[in-house]
Design a protein around this motif. Sequence first.
Motif, mmCIF file in Angstrom:
data_model
loop_
_atom_site.group_PDB
_atom_site.id
_atom_site.type_symbol
_atom_site.label_atom_id
_atom_site.label_comp_id
_atom_site.label_asym_id
_atom_site.label_seq_id
_atom_site.Cartn_x
_atom_site.Cartn_y
_atom_site.Cartn_z
ATOM 1 N N ARG A 1 0.775 -1.342 -0.060
ATOM 2 C CA ARG A 1 -0.097 0.070 -0.198
ATOM 3 C C ARG A 1 0.936 1.318 0.007
ATOM 4 N N GLY A 2 0.839 2.089 -1.205
ATOM 5 C CA GLY A 2 1.620 3.312 -1.229
ATOM 6 C C GLY A 2 2.948 3.137 -1.606
ATOM 7 N N GLU A 3 3.427 1.714 -1.909
ATOM 8 C CA GLU A 3 4.732 1.549 -2.080
ATOM 9 C C GLU A 3 4.836 1.427 -3.750
ATOM 10 N N ASP A 4 4.910 2.352 -4.678
ATOM 11 C CA ASP A 4 4.702 2.255 -5.880
ATOM 12 C C ASP A 4 5.966 1.645 -6.706
ATOM 13 N N ALA A 5 7.052 1.829 -5.955
ATOM 14 C CA ALA A 5 8.234 1.251 -6.497
ATOM 15 C C ALA A 5 8.476 -0.303 -6.730
ATOM 16 N N ASP A 6 7.778 -0.968 -6.025
ATOM 17 C CA ASP A 6 7.572 -2.365 -5.980
ATOM 18 C C ASP A 6 6.381 -2.768 -6.769
ATOM 19 N N LEU A 7 5.477 -1.685 -7.422
ATOM 20 C CA LEU A 7 4.232 -2.367 -8.112
ATOM 21 C C LEU A 7 4.637 -3.172 -9.268
ATOM 22 N N PRO A 8 3.946 -4.059 -9.688
ATOM 23 C CA PRO A 8 3.940 -5.004 -10.591
ATOM 24 C C PRO A 8 3.667 -4.332 -12.049
ATOM 25 N N ALA A 9 4.061 -4.873 -13.141
ATOM 26 C CA ALA A 9 3.849 -4.096 -14.508
ATOM 27 C C ALA A 9 2.413 -4.170 -14.655
ATOM 28 N N ILE A 10 2.028 -3.012 -15.299
ATOM 29 C CA ILE A 10 0.558 -2.705 -15.529
ATOM 30 C C ILE A 10 0.002 -3.821 -16.498
ATOM 31 N N LYS A 11 -1.017 -4.416 -16.303
ATOM 32 C CA LYS A 11 -1.700 -5.354 -17.080
ATOM 33 C C LYS A 11 -2.706 -4.522 -17.962
ATOM 34 N N ASN A 12 -2.624 -4.435 -19.270
ATOM 35 C CA ASN A 12 -3.700 -3.573 -20.091
ATOM 36 C C ASN A 12 -3.893 -4.147 -21.396
ATOM 37 N N GLU A 13 -4.128 -5.518 -21.351
ATOM 38 C CA GLU A 13 -4.596 -6.244 -22.496
ATOM 39 C C GLU A 13 -6.008 -5.912 -23.322
ATOM 40 N N GLN A 14 -5.769 -5.810 -24.484
ATOM 41 C CA GLN A 14 -6.977 -5.145 -25.237
ATOM 42 C C GLN A 14 -8.059 -6.181 -25.370
ATOM 43 N N GLN A 15 -9.326 -5.895 -25.228
ATOM 44 C CA GLN A 15 -10.365 -6.994 -25.022
ATOM 45 C C GLN A 15 -10.982 -6.810 -26.449
ATOM 46 N N LEU A 16 -10.895 -8.042 -27.384
ATOM 47 C CA LEU A 16 -11.249 -7.933 -28.745
ATOM 48 C C LEU A 16 -12.366 -9.043 -29.041
ATOM 49 N N ASP A 17 -13.419 -8.889 -29.631
ATOM 50 C CA ASP A 17 -14.328 -9.768 -29.994
ATOM 51 C C ASP A 17 -13.559 -10.848 -30.874
ATOM 52 N N SER A 18 -14.344 -12.097 -31.023
ATOM 53 C CA SER A 18 -13.774 -13.146 -31.761
ATOM 54 C C SER A 18 -12.894 -12.847 -32.988
ATOM 55 N N TYR A 19 -13.847 -12.073 -33.922
ATOM 56 C CA TYR A 19 -13.594 -11.536 -35.173
ATOM 57 C C TYR A 19 -12.064 -10.857 -35.282
ATOM 58 N N ARG A 20 -11.925 -9.563 -34.358
ATOM 59 C CA ARG A 20 -10.916 -8.768 -34.408
ATOM 60 C C ARG A 20 -9.711 -9.822 -33.625
ATOM 61 N N ALA A 21 -9.874 -10.825 -32.950
ATOM 62 C CA ALA A 21 -8.818 -11.375 -32.251
ATOM 63 C C ALA A 21 -8.521 -12.384 -33.378
ATOM 64 N N GLY A 22 -9.095 -12.574 -34.383
ATOM 65 C CA GLY A 22 -8.740 -14.108 -35.196
ATOM 66 C C GLY A 22 -7.607 -13.570 -36.397
ATOM 67 N N ALA A 23 -7.615 -14.560 -36.924
ATOM 68 C CA ALA A 23 -6.306 -14.397 -38.064
ATOM 69 C C ALA A 23 -6.660 -13.540 -39.246
ATOM 70 N N GLU A 24 -8.014 -13.555 -39.583
ATOM 71 C CA GLU A 24 -8.219 -12.734 -40.992
ATOM 72 C C GLU A 24 -8.003 -11.044 -40.493
ATOM 73 N N PHE A 25 -8.517 -10.928 -39.371
ATOM 74 C CA PHE A 25 -8.465 -9.467 -39.001
ATOM 75 C C PHE A 25 -6.810 -8.909 -38.969
ATOM 76 N N LYS A 26 -6.194 -9.854 -38.028
ATOM 77 C CA LYS A 26 -4.626 -9.612 -37.937
ATOM 78 C C LYS A 26 -4.025 -9.535 -39.066
ATOM 79 N N THR A 27 -4.346 -10.310 -40.272
ATOM 80 C CA THR A 27 -3.635 -10.190 -41.601
ATOM 81 C C THR A 27 -3.993 -8.704 -42.071
ATOM 82 N N TYR A 28 -5.362 -8.633 -42.087
ATOM 83 C CA TYR A 28 -5.919 -7.374 -42.772
ATOM 84 C C TYR A 28 -5.219 -6.097 -42.163
#
Length: 539
Positions: free
Chosen positions: A269-296
């Motif tokens: 509590r209050g010791e930000d020097a020891d804080l873990p790395a921030i988790k910030n994963e983008q939440q995508l629907d199944s299509y945007r997380a899929g192979a075709e959209f990544k290729t696009y």
Amino acid sequence: MSNSWILFQCLGVVTVAVCYLHMVRSEIFTALVEMESVLETEAQIATDIRQYIHQEEERLEKLRSVADDYERHSREALLDTEKHLSNPVNAFLIVKRFTVDWEKVLDDIIRINSTEAFIQKVEERRESFPSKEDLEGVSMALMRLQDTYNLPAGRIAKGDIQGVKQSPVLSAEDCFLLGRSAYGSEDWYHTIDWMQTALSEWDHEINKTINKVEILDYLAYSLSMQGNIRHAYVLTNELLTLEPDHQRAQNNKQYYERMLDDEAKSQKRGEDADLPAIKNEQQLDSYRAGAEFKTYEKLCRGEDTNPTPKAHKLKCRYFDNNRTPGLILRPLKEERVWWRPALMLYHDIISDHEIEVAKKLAAPRLNRATVQNAKTGQLETAQYRISKSAWLKNEEHEVVKRISDRVGDMTGLNMNTAEELQVVNYGIGGHYEPHFDFARKSEENAFSVDSGNRVATILFYMSDVDAGGATVFPVIGAKVFPKKGTAVFWYNLFRNGEGDYDTRHAGCPVLAGSKWVSNKWLHERGQEQTRPCALDPNA
């Protein structure tokens, strides 16, 4: 506001004061000693008038500053309107200027002591202003560009945008508003990205554009929604040191404390020097997380996803389509850019004059582009297609007829069942995600029996694009970047009438520049002699 109006207002102050004095002390004249109070009141009135004049001068100076800023900005932007507006950051700032910023000008300066006539005149101007919905739309477009072209918020805020020279930098408030737009749609990924950038910009600002408490409030909550409870706790504590009575922060702090176990609280509590790395994963629907959209998205960035098959056979030539009369004296410059499906690129196929005529005819009737609902057959708008379009008939202008005739000459196909010329303009982040031009068998209501399915597509590029805006084919890995005066042609159907699923294609978001295209869709009916049916799809 004129000096006479200020004098009129000042006289009003004097009149009210004198009337009040008369009502309260109606027999002052009977005693000389009481006349002294009149002189004291006169001095007070003089002070009141001077304070009023000072306040009005300050307000008018602010108003003068706003007028100077608007005049300077419009003068610079109008030198090259298209270039200015084609920068997505400029577009965002203009919409912000006439929504969020304008409300501040109206409430803090104009509505205070201005004449009703002036206020009414200013209010009438608002009819042509963008709306808050436009602000949300341009914010979402900017984030779409972020995702497609891998642009962190920090780079955009610094004016570092691929293909854009001298892009403006964003203030802490600008970044905060973008983050707040994402927050409104519970897009925690972009909220965190932009709020962290807002915090970084705030640290470097000399003249602060926003209260740090607001940034910390949104950032802490968004971090907690992505599972970063300790980070949220630290930021909430920082917020409460700045504003101890912040009710929401107090409630959130209690919530975060319950989320943390005793050991974590005592250690972290209050010791930000020891804080873990921030988790910030983008939440995508199944299509945007899929192979075709990544290729696009990779193709939009100019990356190669597949090796070019039979590259040694891809050639350029002058083409007159078996000595078609209209092409004998002026054969086409044809380049095959992909083997199968055959993607044919035609250079200098449409002139600058023809482009300007088509744009001029289309501009007054541009409407949000629609797509056909696969179930109902009805046309409707969709988030995966953001652009405006208009349709031009051959009989409207000789140029439109000439373009249609040229398509007939180059393809050898019957144009009687072809659709009208569609002219399309893509705005900020404008795009058309992967789709087919032909109707699948499940789409029974797509086209009339009289015309049949869309057998072929020709797409004319009517402008150069500074960055982005490519036409890509995710299945095969082909990509064609816009070049003014060129056109790309392909067949959507095999000779046996089956759809060629390798022609699935997309229009990438425009990162910088203005993208104008036009297209003709040619249909099956009437092609029985020019492109006979065959059982072999590869015939």
